[in-house]
Design an enzyme around this catalytic site. Structure first.
Site, PDB file in Angstrom:
ATOM      1  N   GLN A 132      -8.811  10.396   7.950  1.00  0.00           N
ATOM      2  CA  GLN A 132      -7.532  11.121   7.989  1.00  0.00           C
ATOM      3  C   GLN A 132      -7.357  11.960   6.724  1.00  0.00           C
ATOM      4  OE1 GLN A 132      -3.564   9.615   9.396  1.00  0.00           O
ATOM      5  NE2 GLN A 132      -3.222   9.254   7.222  1.00  0.00           N
TER       6      GLN A 132
ATOM      7  N   ASP B 179      -7.372   5.249   5.152  1.00  0.00           N
ATOM      8  CA  ASP B 179      -7.596   6.148   6.290  1.00  0.00           C
ATOM      9  C   ASP B 179      -8.474   7.299   5.795  1.00  0.00           C
ATOM     10  OD1 ASP B 179      -5.811   4.922   8.388  1.00  0.00           O
ATOM     11  OD2 ASP B 179      -4.391   5.182   6.754  1.00  0.00           O
TER      12      ASP B 179
ATOM     13  N   VAL C  91      -4.989  -0.572  -1.118  1.00  0.00           N
ATOM     14  CA  VAL C  91      -4.430  -1.810  -1.669  1.00  0.00           C
ATOM     15  C   VAL C  91      -4.858  -2.950  -0.744  1.00  0.00           C
ATOM     16  CG1 VAL C  91      -2.313  -3.034  -2.284  1.00  0.00           C
ATOM     17  CG2 VAL C  91      -2.481  -0.577  -2.685  1.00  0.00           C
TER      18      VAL C  91
ATOM     19  N   GLY D 171       0.840  -1.203   0.000  1.00  0.00           N
ATOM     20  CA  GLY D 171       0.000   0.000   0.000  1.00  0.00           C
ATOM     21  C   GLY D 171       0.873   1.250   0.000  1.00  0.00           C
ATOM     22  N   HIS D 172       1.920   1.237   0.804  1.00  0.00           N
ATOM     23  CA  HIS D 172       2.836   2.394   0.824  1.00  0.00           C
ATOM     24  C   HIS D 172       3.579   2.507  -0.504  1.00  0.00           C
ATOM     25  CE1 HIS D 172       2.651   1.424   5.254  1.00  0.00           C
ATOM     26  NE2 HIS D 172       2.385   2.712   5.271  1.00  0.00           N
TER      27      HIS D 172
HETATM   28  O1  PAF Z   1      -1.184   7.487   8.021  1.00  0.00           O
HETATM   29  C1  PAF Z   1      -0.109   7.543   8.650  1.00  0.00           C
HETATM   30  O2  PAF Z   1       0.770   6.705   8.514  1.00  0.00           O
HETATM   31  C2  PAF Z   1       0.122   8.690   9.612  1.00  0.00           C
HETATM   32  O3  PAF Z   1      -1.055   9.049  10.255  1.00  0.00           O
HETATM   33  C3  PAF Z   1       0.787   9.913   8.971  1.00  0.00           C
HETATM   34  C4  PAF Z   1      -0.085  10.527   7.895  1.00  0.00           C
HETATM   35  C5  PAF Z   1       2.125   9.507   8.358  1.00  0.00           C
HETATM   36  C6  PAF Z   1       1.056  10.992  10.025  1.00  0.00           C
HETATM   37  O4  PAF Z   1       1.873  10.528  11.035  1.00  0.00           O
END
Ligand code: PAF
Length: 286
Positions: A155, A152, A178, A36-37
């Site tokens: 977020q 998220d 993902v 996913g990253h």
């Molecule tokens: O989603 C994350 O991994 C965290 O909340 C983030 C956006 C890197 C902030 O620390």
């Protein structure tokens, strides 16, 4: 790919890239990277010329009884994955570098009101911690664009609100979630699951899909739909935190005539809290 640990080195490297006329993309993470990253970095590399990723397990966004101490720190493996995905610069600061004067009394970014709902009401202060650290990263890197995962969902909405409300000149891009082959949304916290729990976990996504199908075929009694699925989720061994059908932009409870909605779930399996969501635009998906 270079790794830097100080704001000074970060700024110098970004300034060099900018002086070469490069557009800067930022991918903030807490490390323990998965596919996913990698997708966030790949998208950043497609949209910008110079990709900065950050790895920082931000103490400010963890509650007192949460997993700050046990959150996996896997820098060497993460560096390899970032390199493969096309990252140009990794910023991996210490807590002291990010918060040199400590965290008590720190100037903070108070997240928008929509942060008080859903995860925010279960994790008080969490989103203020996120907006504060993301605000700091935006000021340190001054990226042209920044990528966050749609997993998220709240977020992402909170960060978009911060950028709008504070006129921060950065384009925010949401990257589709993902998933593993069985549907489970990839998350660093999946690593906490036992084998048995990992087997159960994809049920959350199945419930979201069933709800989507019910809505697509005309169901509009949302409280009834939600309570049916909550009962089943509980019977399957989860401890649900919430299951909600919300307006996709405001995150207020969805009304029967809303066309742009999101179904969000958060549930514990043992001590592991899983979240997932599906965004459903009834005008484009019927
Ligand atoms: O989603 C994350 O991994 C965290 O909340 C983030 C956006 C890197 C902030 O620390």
């Amino acid at each position: 790919m270079n790794t830097v640990k100080t704001v000074r080195e970060l700024r110098a490297a970004v300034a060099r890239a900018r002086s070469e006329g490069k557009q800067i993309g930022l991918v903030p993470t807490m490390g323990n990277l998965h596919s996913g990253h990698a997708a966030l970095v790949t998208t950043a590399a497609q949209q910008a010329d110079f990709v900065v990723a950050s790895i920082f397990v931000n103490p400010l966004q963890f509650g007192a009884n949460e997993d700050l101490d046990t959150y996996p720190r896997t820098l060497a493996a993460d560096q390899e994955k970032l390199l493969q995905a096309g990252c140009n610069l990794l910023f991996a600061p210490t807590v002291e570098e990010m918060y040199p004067h400590g965290m008590a009394g720190l100037t903070r970014v108070t997240a928008a009101q929509l942060s008080n709902e859903l995860c925010g009401s279960r994790r008080p202060g969490h989103f203020d911690g996120v907006t504060t650290v993301v605000g700091k990263l935006f000021n340190m890197v001054q990226p042209d664009l920044a990528i966050f995962g749609q997993k998220d969902y709240q977020q992402l909405a909170v960060i978009r609100a911060m950028v709008n409300d504070l006129n921060i000149p950065v384009q925010i891009i949401g990257e589709p979630t993902v998933r593993a082959e069985d549907g489970l949304a990839l998350s660093s916290r999946n690593g906490y699951l036992t084998e048995e729990q990992r087997h159960v976990a994809p049920a959350l996504y199945r419930h979201l899909n069933e709800i989507v199908q019910a809505i697509k075929t005309g169901e509009r009694d949302y409280p009834h739909l939600v309570s049916q699925h909550l009962q089943r989720i509980e019977a399957e061994g989860f401890r649900p935190d919430y299951l909600e059908i919300r307006h996709a932009l405001t995150l207020l409870p969805a009304q029967a005539n809303d066309r742009d909605i999101v179904i969000l779930v958060a549930a514990f399996l043992g001590a592991t809290r899983l979240i997932d969501n599906i965004h459903l635009n009834l005008d484009s998906s019927l």
